[in-house]
Design an enzyme around this catalytic site. Structure first.
Site, mmCIF file in Angstrom:
data_model
loop_
_atom_site.group_PDB
_atom_site.id
_atom_site.type_symbol
_atom_site.label_atom_id
_atom_site.label_comp_id
_atom_site.label_asym_id
_atom_site.label_seq_id
_atom_site.Cartn_x
_atom_site.Cartn_y
_atom_site.Cartn_z
ATOM 1 N N ASP A 47 -42.386 39.389 -25.579
ATOM 2 C CA ASP A 47 -43.537 40.057 -25.032
ATOM 3 C C ASP A 47 -43.556 41.383 -25.410
ATOM 4 O OD1 ASP A 47 -41.816 40.722 -23.147
ATOM 5 O OD2 ASP A 47 -42.967 39.861 -21.587
ATOM 6 N N ASP A 86 -41.855 33.959 -25.502
ATOM 7 C CA ASP A 86 -41.629 34.704 -24.381
ATOM 8 C C ASP A 86 -42.721 34.465 -23.454
ATOM 9 O OD1 ASP A 86 -40.202 36.575 -22.865
ATOM 10 O OD2 ASP A 86 -40.263 37.915 -23.965
ATOM 11 N N LYS A 116 -38.932 31.330 -22.929
ATOM 12 C CA LYS A 116 -38.089 32.349 -22.257
ATOM 13 C C LYS A 116 -39.142 32.616 -21.015
ATOM 14 C CE LYS A 116 -37.020 36.694 -23.338
ATOM 15 N NZ LYS A 116 -37.579 37.441 -22.140
ATOM 16 N N GLU A 118 -38.534 35.329 -17.482
ATOM 17 C CA GLU A 118 -37.708 36.393 -16.877
ATOM 18 C C GLU A 118 -37.505 35.996 -15.265
ATOM 19 O OE1 GLU A 118 -39.695 40.218 -17.042
ATOM 20 O OE2 GLU A 118 -39.448 40.078 -19.357
ATOM 21 N N GLU A 185 -30.244 41.675 -19.907
ATOM 22 C CA GLU A 185 -30.899 42.898 -20.286
ATOM 23 C C GLU A 185 -30.286 44.185 -19.664
ATOM 24 O OE1 GLU A 185 -34.858 43.073 -21.495
ATOM 25 O OE2 GLU A 185 -35.004 45.209 -21.860
HETATM 26 O O1 KIV Z 1 -39.963 40.705 -25.280
HETATM 27 C C1 KIV Z 1 -38.892 40.994 -25.724
HETATM 28 O O2 KIV Z 1 -38.710 41.161 -26.768
HETATM 29 C C2 KIV Z 1 -37.559 40.513 -24.834
HETATM 30 C C3 KIV Z 1 -36.355 40.806 -25.498
HETATM 31 C C4 KIV Z 1 -36.008 42.330 -25.461
HETATM 32 C C5 KIV Z 1 -34.938 40.113 -25.251
HETATM 33 O O3 KIV Z 1 -37.610 39.861 -24.065
#
Ligand code: KIV
Length: 299
Positions: A47, A86, A116, A118, A185
């Site tokens: 994202d 993401d 992914k 969070e 992170e």
């Molecule tokens: O959105 C993104 O690019 C990420 C990475 C930095 C892990 O979540």
């Protein structure tokens, strides 16, 4: 040598074999294709595209539709790497059904192979719902940028006894819920090492030191294209921003001084009747001819 297709299983295997996992973000077809050819294990359509591609102030503004659009483009350029989408802000936290539907769009419409999300222990019920729907999930703990307003900025996480303990427990809970790997992170390297040593699934670090099982960076950061913000962990492996500026300056100069395009970059008319075209252009009233053509085509 042909590269073999990377799966969530092969990524877990790499940790078992003690092989580093190399991952990166990508957001468009052309760069994804280059990354994939280099043999990266995993490509994340992060994202972060909100900031580095779309110019938003932070990642909170990017929508599901925008993410799907970019995942589609990337998937057209990727054959070997595992492709992860993401999930953007609010696309998985409102309720579990919506989370599954949104993740499903990444897979069905976008061509992603995993998503992914969070969050720590609090997100476990959502991970369970996604995995029940046969969607592979990558976790993300530590500095989770979708929470910047709660964190009060892009701050390193796990710097105290309590917050470090929480990160370790979050990682274990995510593993037990079935995620195939976890992004760590902006976490002190000692805490990232502790987490890495205590989970069987790979940890993928970004600002989490050298002991993670793999690393990820934002493509536009490491190439030196996006230079407005430079966290401590970012290393410029290239200076593409400068190269692009130099190339554009040169192109501008050559157009202005008429040295580009030269005849080597031009098509040549090779028909025998070139002189007839010149004669015709000189003998007719071109204005009248073009009006006649227009009228003919209007009929
Ligand atoms: O959105 C993104 O690019 C990420 C990475 C930095 C892990 O979540």
């Amino acid at each position: 040598m042909a590269l073999s297709k990377i799966t969530t299983k092969s990524i877990i295997e790499k940790k078992k074999k003690g092989e580093k996992i190399v991952t990166i973000t990508a957001y468009d077809y052309s760069l994804a294709k280059i990354v994939d050819k280099c043999g990266f294990d995993l490509i994340l359509v992060g994202d972060t595209l909100a900031v580095v591609m779309l110019g938003y102030q932070n990642t909170l503004s990017v929508t599901m539709d925008e993410m799907v659009h970019h995942i589609k483009a990337v998937s057209r350029g990727v054959s070997n790497a595992l492709l992860v989408g993401d999930m953007p802000f609010l696309s998985y936290k409102v309720d579990k059904i919506e989370a599954v539907k949104n993740a499903g769009r990444f897979i069905q419409e976008g061509g992603a192979e995993a998503v992914k999300i969070e969050g720590g222990t609090e997100i476990c019920p959502t991970i369970e719902a996604l995995i029940d729907a046969d969607i592979e999930v990558m976790g993300h703990i530590g500095l989770t940028p979708q929470k910047i307003y709660r964190f009060g900025g892009y701050l390193v996480q796990g710097k105290t006894l309590e917050t470090a303990k929480r990160l370790i427990l979050d990682a274990l809970n995510l593993q037990n819920e079935g995620v195939f790997s976890i992004v760590l992170e902006s976490v002190p390297w000692q805490i990232a090492k502790l987490i890495t040593d205590n989970v069987d699934i790979p940890t993928i670090g970004i600002g989490a030191g050298p002991h993670c099982d793999g690393q990820i960076l934002v493509l536009h950061d490491m190439l030196g294209i996006f230079t407005e913000i430079k966290p401590k962990f970012v290393k410029y492996f290239g200076k593409l921003g400068e190269s692009i500026t130099n190339a554009l300056d040169l192109y501008k100069k050559e157009v202005e001084d008429s040295s580009y395009p030269d005849l080597n970059h031009s098509y040549e008319y090779q028909g025998e009747d070139y002189n007839k075209i010149i004669d015709w252009a000189e003998s007719v009233d071109l204005e009248k001819e073009s009006n006649l053509l227009k009228k003919k085509l209007e009929k």
